[in-house]
Design a protein around this motif. Structure first.
Motif, PDB file in Angstrom:
ATOM      1  N   HIS A   1      26.229  77.776  58.607  1.00  0.00           N
ATOM      2  CA  HIS A   1      27.019  78.764  59.350  1.00  0.00           C
ATOM      3  C   HIS A   1      26.491  80.193  59.133  1.00  0.00           C
ATOM      4  N   ARG A   2      25.893  80.439  57.954  1.00  0.00           N
ATOM      5  CA  ARG A   2      25.282  81.758  57.731  1.00  0.00           C
ATOM      6  C   ARG A   2      24.098  81.946  58.673  1.00  0.00           C
ATOM      7  N   ARG A   3      23.256  80.925  58.780  1.00  0.00           N
ATOM      8  CA  ARG A   3      22.105  81.016  59.687  1.00  0.00           C
ATOM      9  C   ARG A   3      22.564  81.143  61.142  1.00  0.00           C
ATOM     10  N   SER A   4      23.614  80.423  61.471  1.00  0.00           N
ATOM     11  CA  SER A   4      24.149  80.513  62.833  1.00  0.00           C
ATOM     12  C   SER A   4      24.665  81.920  63.125  1.00  0.00           C
ATOM     13  N   LEU A   5      25.335  82.500  62.154  1.00  0.00           N
ATOM     14  CA  LEU A   5      25.831  83.870  62.311  1.00  0.00           C
ATOM     15  C   LEU A   5      24.679  84.844  62.499  1.00  0.00           C
ATOM     16  N   GLU A   6      23.626  84.679  61.723  1.00  0.00           N
ATOM     17  CA  GLU A   6      22.472  85.563  61.835  1.00  0.00           C
ATOM     18  C   GLU A   6      21.822  85.444  63.215  1.00  0.00           C
ATOM     19  N   ARG A   7      21.762  84.210  63.742  1.00  0.00           N
ATOM     20  CA  ARG A   7      21.151  84.022  65.067  1.00  0.00           C
ATOM     21  C   ARG A   7      22.023  84.634  66.168  1.00  0.00           C
ATOM     22  N   THR A   8      23.339  84.502  66.042  1.00  0.00           N
ATOM     23  CA  THR A   8      24.222  85.093  67.062  1.00  0.00           C
ATOM     24  C   THR A   8      24.191  86.617  66.991  1.00  0.00           C
ATOM     25  N   GLU A   9      24.075  87.171  65.781  1.00  0.00           N
ATOM     26  CA  GLU A   9      23.964  88.631  65.648  1.00  0.00           C
ATOM     27  C   GLU A   9      22.649  89.114  66.254  1.00  0.00           C
TER      28      GLU A   9
ATOM     29  N   GLN B   1      21.156  87.634  68.709  1.00  0.00           N
ATOM     30  CA  GLN B   1      21.353  87.539  70.163  1.00  0.00           C
ATOM     31  C   GLN B   1      22.161  88.726  70.684  1.00  0.00           C
ATOM     32  N   LEU B   2      23.147  89.162  69.901  1.00  0.00           N
ATOM     33  CA  LEU B   2      23.942  90.332  70.299  1.00  0.00           C
ATOM     34  C   LEU B   2      23.067  91.575  70.388  1.00  0.00           C
ATOM     35  N   LYS B   3      22.206  91.773  69.397  1.00  0.00           N
ATOM     36  CA  LYS B   3      21.306  92.933  69.425  1.00  0.00           C
ATOM     37  C   LYS B   3      20.387  92.878  70.642  1.00  0.00           C
ATOM     38  N   LEU B   4      19.927  91.671  70.936  1.00  0.00           N
ATOM     39  CA  LEU B   4      19.044  91.511  72.094  1.00  0.00           C
ATOM     40  C   LEU B   4      19.802  91.801  73.392  1.00  0.00           C
ATOM     41  N   SER B   5      21.039  91.349  73.479  1.00  0.00           N
ATOM     42  CA  SER B   5      21.851  91.603  74.685  1.00  0.00           C
ATOM     43  C   SER B   5      22.113  93.094  74.858  1.00  0.00           C
ATOM     44  N   GLU B   6      22.409  93.779  73.752  1.00  0.00           N
ATOM     45  CA  GLU B   6      22.664  95.219  73.813  1.00  0.00           C
ATOM     46  C   GLU B   6      21.407  95.967  74.263  1.00  0.00           C
ATOM     47  N   LEU B   7      20.272  95.540  73.764  1.00  0.00           N
ATOM     48  CA  LEU B   7      19.005  96.173  74.149  1.00  0.00           C
ATOM     49  C   LEU B   7      18.711  95.949  75.639  1.00  0.00           C
TER      50      LEU B   7
ATOM     51  N   VAL C   1      31.824  88.080  71.452  1.00  0.00           N
ATOM     52  CA  VAL C   1      32.812  87.011  71.209  1.00  0.00           C
ATOM     53  C   VAL C   1      32.198  85.920  70.327  1.00  0.00           C
ATOM     54  N   GLN C   2      30.953  85.553  70.614  1.00  0.00           N
ATOM     55  CA  GLN C   2      30.289  84.501  69.840  1.00  0.00           C
ATOM     56  C   GLN C   2      30.063  84.940  68.392  1.00  0.00           C
ATOM     57  N   VAL C   3      29.728  86.213  68.186  1.00  0.00           N
ATOM     58  CA  VAL C   3      29.545  86.719  66.822  1.00  0.00           C
ATOM     59  C   VAL C   3      30.865  86.665  66.061  1.00  0.00           C
TER      60      VAL C   3
ATOM     61  N   ALA D   1      22.085  81.007  76.271  1.00  0.00           N
ATOM     62  CA  ALA D   1      21.339  81.058  75.009  1.00  0.00           C
ATOM     63  C   ALA D   1      22.259  80.759  73.830  1.00  0.00           C
ATOM     64  N   LEU D   2      23.481  81.276  73.908  1.00  0.00           N
ATOM     65  CA  LEU D   2      24.449  81.031  72.833  1.00  0.00           C
ATOM     66  C   LEU D   2      24.879  79.573  72.792  1.00  0.00           C
ATOM     67  N   ALA D   3      24.901  78.916  73.931  1.00  0.00           N
ATOM     68  CA  ALA D   3      25.246  77.498  73.982  1.00  0.00           C
ATOM     69  C   ALA D   3      24.188  76.674  73.243  1.00  0.00           C
ATOM     70  N   ALA D   4      22.921  77.044  73.409  1.00  0.00           N
ATOM     71  CA  ALA D   4      21.847  76.354  72.697  1.00  0.00           C
ATOM     72  C   ALA D   4      21.977  76.573  71.196  1.00  0.00           C
ATOM     73  N   GLU D   5      22.335  77.803  70.812  1.00  0.00           N
ATOM     74  CA  GLU D   5      22.545  78.108  69.396  1.00  0.00           C
ATOM     75  C   GLU D   5      23.696  77.280  68.824  1.00  0.00           C
ATOM     76  N   ASN D   6      24.784  77.187  69.578  1.00  0.00           N
ATOM     77  CA  ASN D   6      25.949  76.438  69.112  1.00  0.00           C
ATOM     78  C   ASN D   6      25.617  74.956  68.970  1.00  0.00           C
ATOM     79  N   ALA D   7      24.812  74.438  69.894  1.00  0.00           N
ATOM     80  CA  ALA D   7      24.400  73.032  69.827  1.00  0.00           C
ATOM     81  C   ALA D   7      23.575  72.770  68.571  1.00  0.00           C
ATOM     82  N   LEU D   8      22.704  73.719  68.215  1.00  0.00           N
ATOM     83  CA  LEU D   8      21.906  73.586  66.994  1.00  0.00           C
ATOM     84  C   LEU D   8      22.809  73.562  65.768  1.00  0.00           C
ATOM     85  N   LYS D   9      23.760  74.455  65.729  1.00  0.00           N
ATOM     86  CA  LYS D   9      24.675  74.498  64.580  1.00  0.00           C
ATOM     87  C   LYS D   9      25.421  73.178  64.426  1.00  0.00           C
ATOM     88  N   GLN D  10      25.917  72.655  65.540  1.00  0.00           N
ATOM     89  CA  GLN D  10      26.687  71.410  65.502  1.00  0.00           C
ATOM     90  C   GLN D  10      25.851  70.234  65.013  1.00  0.00           C
TER      91      GLN D  10
END
Length: 392
Positions: free
Chosen positions: A159-167, A169-175, A192-194, A356-365
């Motif tokens: 879950h830590r790695r998942s959080l880092e990946r979503t964060e 993704q958030l930075k990338l979306s903001e950029l 929301v995902q973060v 992209a977040l759906a793919a991340e969530n699938a990896l975490k699961q």
């Protein structure tokens, strides 16, 4: 004024020094304890009261055996002497069986002494088997708890790695939003995902703390003792092929339930033997002894069936978990590749952040599932060897 100020400064320095010393002492008092699985098993064996009680049971069985052997020797010696029977009121003195009342017959004494001899002879062995059974059960409980704690620890990392990946993704979306490549909705979806990932990470931390607490309780540590688990939580399949039929035979020889059922059967068998020598088959005492014998025989057969079923079930669970691991290992690789490709597609503008977040969530699961299956395999493996009465 300057002297008063100096005194205040000195007092403050002394106070801070004392506080620092106390803090250092407290830190040493709760120093983190590194624990391997073997360490935990050793601590549990040292601290568990059930093991101590079982050890006392062996000593009591030995003492009872000595006491009965002395009594039986006197009884056996009296049988070789000329028999004397003297009746005095309600009492009867028989030189072979001692002082009797009308409620206790010669048959009762014979039954008590002969079945007691079997119970005495088997008692120490049964108590020893009971001790080994308790040790095995404690070891299995520690293994199960340790594996559960390892799984909880690994889930924190997942879950830590998942959080880092979503964060990320958030930075990338903001950029991308700043340069006008994506809509504001992409940023909101990522936020929301973060938030969800943070909540899941915190929940994983709580579950790890609970798992650690349960482990410390089993091995007899103070619940506030910081611990670090140093045994690896890896997939280690059996190197040698398992001969299931051979191990079932071992279980039918070594399990405490078999020893107890055999003990009951031998006592009932001796009781029926004595009843046959003293009474006709139509006498109630004979029938009661026969009923006891049949019950003990059926109980022994049922115990054998239950143990065989227990071993086979544990084996099937272990094999099922083993097969699932290889499937999930491939799934994890595929999910990681999907995350990598999704990130590239998002940067190229082919997909939205939610995809992209759906793919991340699938990896975490799938990583959580893999961790659970490895835990299940290790637990099933421990349960299998516990079911056969321990490793050879």
């Amino acid at each position: 004024m300057r002297r008063r100020l100096l005194a205040v400064i000195l007092a403050t320095v002394v106070f801070l020094g004392a506080t620092t010393s106390v803090g250092a002492a407290n830190t040493r008092a709760i120093e983190q304890l590194d624990l391997s699985l073997d360490d935990c098993i050793r601590l549990a064996e040292e601290n568990n009261n059930n093991i101590k009680v079982a050890s006392i049971g062996i000593e009591k069985a030995k003492m009872a055996e000595k006491q009965f052997d002395k009594q039986y020797d006197e009884y056996d010696g009296a049988k070789k002497m000329p028999r004397q029977v003297i009746e005095t009121g309600d009492l009867i003195y028989d030189s072979i069986i001692g002082m009797l009342t009308p409620s206790m017959t010669t048959y009762d004494t014979l039954l008590s002494m002969e079945t007691g001899k079997i119970m005495s002879e088997l008692g120490v062995g049964l108590a020893t088997d009971g001790y080994e059974h308790v040790v095995r059960q404690i070891k299995f409980a520690v293994e199960a708890s340790y594996y559960g704690a390892l799984q909880a620890r690994d889930n924190v990392d997942i879950h830590r790695r998942s959080l880092e990946r979503t964060e990320e993704q958030l930075k990338l979306s903001e950029l991308e939003f700043k340069v006008g490549s994506v809509a504001k909705r992409d940023v909101l979806d990522s936020e929301v995902q973060v938030a969800r990932a943070k909540a899941e990470y915190n929940q994983a931390l709580r579950e790890r703390d609970i798992a650690y607490m349960k482990l410390k309780e089993i091995i007899g540590l103070e619940l506030d003792t910081p611990i670090n688990l140093i045994s690896d939580f890896e997939f280690e399949p059996n190197e040698e092929e398992i001969d299931l039929e051979k191990l079932i035979k071992k279980a039918l020889k070594d399990r405490i339930e078999i020893r107890q059922a055999e003990y009951n059967f031998k006592v009932a068998e001796k009781g029926l033997e004595i009843a046959k020598a003293a009474y006709a088959p139509n006498v109630n005492i004979y029938k009661e002894a026969e009923y006891d014998y049949n019950e003990a025989k059926l109980g022994l057969e049922d115990t054998k069936t239950a143990i065989e079923a227990d071993v086979r079930e544990a084996y099937l669970k272990m094999q099922g978990a083993l097969e699932s691991i290889s499937v999930l290992e491939k799934s994890v690789k595929l999910a990681r590749e999907s995350v990598r490709l999704a990130k590239l597609q998002y940067k190229a503008g082919f997909i939205r952040s939610i995809d992209a977040l759906a793919a991340e969530n699938a990896l975490k699961q799938v990583e959580v599932q893999k961790s659970a299956v490895i835990y299940g395999y290790n637990l099933a493996k421990a349960q299998f060897y516990n079911a056969i009465g321990g490793k050879e």
